[in-house]
Design an enzyme around this catalytic site. Structure first.
Site, mmCIF file in Angstrom:
data_model
loop_
_atom_site.group_PDB
_atom_site.id
_atom_site.type_symbol
_atom_site.label_atom_id
_atom_site.label_comp_id
_atom_site.label_asym_id
_atom_site.label_seq_id
_atom_site.Cartn_x
_atom_site.Cartn_y
_atom_site.Cartn_z
ATOM 1 N N HIS A 60 0.837 -1.205 0.000
ATOM 2 C CA HIS A 60 0.000 0.000 0.000
ATOM 3 C C HIS A 60 0.873 1.257 0.000
ATOM 4 O O HIS A 60 0.603 2.209 -0.744
ATOM 5 C CB HIS A 60 -0.906 -0.022 1.232
ATOM 6 C CG HIS A 60 -1.644 1.253 1.493
ATOM 7 N ND1 HIS A 60 -2.951 1.453 1.113
ATOM 8 C CD2 HIS A 60 -1.250 2.397 2.110
ATOM 9 C CE1 HIS A 60 -3.331 2.668 1.474
ATOM 10 N NE2 HIS A 60 -2.318 3.265 2.090
ATOM 11 N N GLU A 61 1.918 1.263 0.827
ATOM 12 C CA GLU A 61 2.791 2.438 0.883
ATOM 13 C C GLU A 61 3.564 2.613 -0.430
ATOM 14 O O GLU A 61 3.766 3.738 -0.889
ATOM 15 C CB GLU A 61 3.752 2.315 2.067
ATOM 16 C CG GLU A 61 3.070 2.251 3.423
ATOM 17 C CD GLU A 61 2.111 3.411 3.661
ATOM 18 O OE1 GLU A 61 2.366 4.517 3.138
ATOM 19 O OE2 GLU A 61 1.098 3.212 4.345
ATOM 20 N N HIS A 119 1.417 4.377 -2.909
ATOM 21 C CA HIS A 119 1.439 5.835 -2.758
ATOM 22 C C HIS A 119 2.647 6.431 -3.491
ATOM 23 O O HIS A 119 2.543 7.488 -4.123
ATOM 24 C CB HIS A 119 1.501 6.217 -1.283
ATOM 25 C CG HIS A 119 0.179 6.227 -0.596
ATOM 26 N ND1 HIS A 119 -0.910 6.921 -1.090
ATOM 27 C CD2 HIS A 119 -0.236 5.638 0.565
ATOM 28 C CE1 HIS A 119 -1.945 6.758 -0.262
ATOM 29 N NE2 HIS A 119 -1.563 5.987 0.740
ATOM 30 N N GLU A 151 -6.473 6.980 -0.509
ATOM 31 C CA GLU A 151 -6.324 5.728 0.224
ATOM 32 C C GLU A 151 -6.956 4.570 -0.523
ATOM 33 O O GLU A 151 -6.401 3.472 -0.580
ATOM 34 C CB GLU A 151 -6.928 5.861 1.628
ATOM 35 C CG GLU A 151 -6.158 6.789 2.554
ATOM 36 C CD GLU A 151 -4.706 6.407 2.695
ATOM 37 O OE1 GLU A 151 -4.399 5.205 2.864
ATOM 38 O OE2 GLU A 151 -3.859 7.320 2.634
#
Length: 321
Positions: free
Chosen positions: A130-131, A134, A201
């Protein structure tokens, strides 16, 4: 597109700075605020990532002192087609993680010791994917600069009362303008953080699930992190609330619902979206994704690093080869 959004965000934050300066000190205050905002925009572009990492006392790690974690990030980065970011661990019992950096070539990911201790390797892989999403979506520059400028705007509002007795300023609203600045500045900064984080998100969840190969790993991680985040305080985050939107789950103890002022979407909604996505990956019982094994106990070369640490002379084993 993200470059345009970042430019628009910087323009808005600069205008907000100038408006607060006008309310506090009139035209001279607006000019001073413009100069400060311009300097902070330039400084934030080059240094905001270092400031955020320093605020959480994050320590950079490598394959010698956190081999499993480091090789996990290496493999996930290869899956995403990204350059290898710098890898950090910060000592905090609250399970959480964030990414920072002005572009994929100058990026960093950071995980708490609580994340590495409380989550399985599969769940950690989902979080870090997930990071990395980003980073790939180029959200990190916008999110990091927003953290810096939102903190500065809130501080400017808090200091507004110091100027309330200045009768020589050409502030058209006088004390009323100062009071408005004190109220509006933190509120406006919070709204900007909300707008920056919430829509991004969901996109990072989707891309993160693709990077790690199994949406349920991230769904399970979100459930665990959300359950622990409000029970385990993060004092560094409480001292730096402007950085809350950077984390995968809001680290502040006061945030519990998906309301107008939340910097993050409702966790249940995120989990539901990931479960729906899991159907295309073979369903909730799917074993698709990284092949993982139960991690070994931590070595003490990285304080409280969970399964991420080992002695430099210990042979490397495990799933992240």
């Amino acid at each position: 597109m993200n470059i345009m959004r970042t430019a628009m965000l910087l323009a808005f934050m600069t205008a907000l700075f100038m408006g607060i300066g006008l309310l506090i000190g009139g035209q001279s205050g607006m000019l001073i605020a413009l100069l400060i905002a311009a300097g902070m925009n330039l400084f934030s572009y080059w240094n905001s990532d270092r400031m955020v990492l320093a605020a959480y006392h994050a320590q950079q790690v490598d394959e010698r002192n956190a081999p499993e974690f480091y090789h996990m990030i290496r493999d996930l980065s290869a899956n995403a087609g990204l350059p290898m970011p710098k890898v950090y661990i910060y000592d905090n019992p609250q399970p959480n993680a964030f990414a920072t950096g002005r572009n994929p070539q100058n990026a960093a990911v950071a995980a708490s010791t609580g994340l590495l201790e409380r989550l399985t390797p599969q769940e950690v892989a989902g979080v870090m994917a997930h990071e990395l999403a980003h980073i790939q979506n180029r959200d990190t520059l916008t999110m990091t600069i927003t953290a810096t400028l939102a903190g500065a705007i809130s501080m400017l509002g808090n200091f507004a009362f110091l100027f309330s007795g200045n009768r020589n300023s050409n502030n058209p609203l006088g004390v009323v303008g100062v009071i408005i600045a004190m109220i509006v500045a933190p509120f406006a900064a919070m709204i900007v953080q909300m707008a920056v984080s919430r829509t991004r998100e969901y996109a990072a969840d989707r891309r993160g699930a693709e990077i790690c190969g199994n949406p349920m790993w991230l769904a399970s991680a979100l459930e665990k992190i959300a359950g622990a985040a409000h029970a385990i305080p993060n004092e560094d985050a409480e001292r730096n609330p402007a950085t809350a939107h950077m984390f995968i789950i809001n680290p502040l103890s006061g945030e519990r619902m998906d309301n107008l002022f939340s910097t993050h979407p409702n966790t249940d909604n995120r989990i539901a979206a990931l479960r729906q996505m899991a159907g295309s990956f073979g369903g909730p019982g799917s074993t698709q994704g990284f092949q993982t094994a139960r991690p070994r106990p931590a070595a003490r070369s990285v304080p409280n690093a969970g399964w991420g640490g080992r002695r430099p002379d210990e042979p490397r084993k495990g799933p992240w080869s």
